[in-house]
Design a protein around this motif. Structure first.
Motif, PDB file in Angstrom:
ATOM      1  N   ASN A 185      -6.570  34.457  51.349  1.00 14.59           N
ATOM      2  CA  ASN A 185      -7.543  34.879  52.363  1.00 14.59           C
ATOM      3  C   ASN A 185      -8.553  35.836  51.766  1.00 14.59           C
ATOM      4  O   ASN A 185      -8.209  36.734  51.000  1.00 14.59           O
ATOM      5  N   PHE A 186      -9.809  35.628  52.111  1.00 15.24           N
ATOM      6  CA  PHE A 186     -10.895  36.472  51.609  1.00 15.24           C
ATOM      7  C   PHE A 186     -12.130  36.222  52.464  1.00 15.24           C
ATOM      8  O   PHE A 186     -12.194  35.260  53.239  1.00 15.24           O
ATOM      9  N   GLU A 187     -13.139  37.072  52.287  1.00 18.07           N
ATOM     10  CA  GLU A 187     -14.336  36.973  53.117  1.00 18.07           C
ATOM     11  C   GLU A 187     -15.368  35.990  52.564  1.00 18.07           C
ATOM     12  O   GLU A 187     -15.998  35.257  53.326  1.00 18.07           O
ATOM     13  N   GLU A 188     -15.554  35.996  51.244  1.00 17.02           N
ATOM     14  CA  GLU A 188     -16.626  35.180  50.676  1.00 17.02           C
ATOM     15  C   GLU A 188     -16.373  34.942  49.192  1.00 17.02           C
ATOM     16  O   GLU A 188     -15.824  35.799  48.492  1.00 17.02           O
ATOM     17  N   ILE A 189     -16.773  33.756  48.748  1.00 12.48           N
ATOM     18  CA  ILE A 189     -16.755  33.455  47.307  1.00 12.48           C
ATOM     19  C   ILE A 189     -18.168  33.064  46.888  1.00 12.48           C
ATOM     20  O   ILE A 189     -18.854  32.311  47.585  1.00 12.48           O
ATOM     21  N   GLU A 190     -18.607  33.611  45.755  1.00 11.37           N
ATOM     22  CA  GLU A 190     -19.901  33.273  45.154  1.00 11.37           C
ATOM     23  C   GLU A 190     -19.654  32.769  43.739  1.00 11.37           C
ATOM     24  O   GLU A 190     -18.956  33.425  42.956  1.00 11.37           O
ATOM     25  N   VAL A 191     -20.221  31.623  43.419  1.00 13.49           N
ATOM     26  CA  VAL A 191     -20.039  30.998  42.110  1.00 13.49           C
ATOM     27  C   VAL A 191     -21.421  30.909  41.450  1.00 13.49           C
ATOM     28  O   VAL A 191     -22.277  30.153  41.938  1.00 13.49           O
TER      29      VAL A 191
END
Length: 237
Positions: free
Chosen positions: A227-233
């Motif tokens: 669980n997490f808020e956001e992923i940026e690649v």
């Protein structure tokens, strides 16, 4: 005086001839804590320390020739976080290739994608915004989330915003994997953790990390939530 338009070639990876390029960042929403710090001969020396530690960012004090790297970054709701005596350098980034891209996961908490779905992992909203939804899996041995990028891309680093209300330690032993065909994935980065509630984590990927499918997967333990808020690649070009 450091020229803000100059980017630095910082190091040659032991495993490849990939050069990382850092650029001066005049301000930041992140303040570094618990850094390694030492006297260095030059800015290039400081950059080499950051590169060898696979850091996305490092700081250099020109007057005293001191370097800070391998920091833990805490997210703040202000741009007034950079001490005027320290210059912040960050890996050159072109764009967040995960933003608003389709995604899927091994499971969704409570089987309710309207509250916990994968769309919240790439919607561009994290703890700067009120009432932010997060992605959360069900309890599993090895939960994962996969983002489909807009074509095979060279990827540079990943930024993950841990959830801000609780349970940051759930983010641990995470493999960052890429695939061209979705059939075979290769690990190109790893975060051991455990993570901390409300903290942003950055992971520099091994070169070359090329793929159209990006997957994040917990690899250790038998009872895990992802669980997490956001992923940026991020892509370098």
């Amino acid at each position: 005086m450091i020229n803000v338009d100059i980017f630095l070639v910082t190091y040659l990876s032991i495993s490849s001839a990939m050069s990382q390029w850092y650029g001066l960042r005049p301000d930041s929403h992140f303040t570094p804590i618990r850094c390694k710090e030492q006297y260095v001969a030059s800015l290039l020396h400081c950059a080499a320390l950051g590169g060898e530690s696979k850091d996305v960012r490092f700081s250099f004090n020109l007057e005293h020739k001191y370097c800070r790297w391998n920091c833990t970054n805490t997210l703040l709701n202000t741009t007034e976080t950079q001490n005027k005596d320290w210059s912040l350098y960050v890996i050159k980034e072109k764009r967040n290739a995960a933003l608003m891209r389709p995604s899927t996961a091994s499971s969704v908490y409570s089987n309710d994608p309207s509250l916990w779905g994968t769309q919240y992992a790439t919607d561009g909203l994290h703890s700067f915004y009120k009432n932010t939804h997060i992605f959360e899996s069900r309890l599993e041995t090895s939960p994962w989330i996969m983002v489909t990028l807009d074509g095979p891309l060279l990827l540079s680093f990943v930024r993950v915003y841990n959830r801000g209300d609780c349970c940051g330690e759930r983010f641990h032993d995470v493999a960052f994997e890429v695939s061209i065909d979705r059939a075979s994935f290769e690990q190109r980065g790893f975060f051991r953790g455990p993570g901390v509630t409300g903290r942003m984590e950055e992971v520099l990927l091994d070169y070359p990390a090329i793929g159209q499918y990006f997957r994040m997967r917990i690899t250790q333990g038998s009872s895990n939530y992802l669980n997490f808020e956001e992923i940026e690649v991020y892509t370098p070009y």
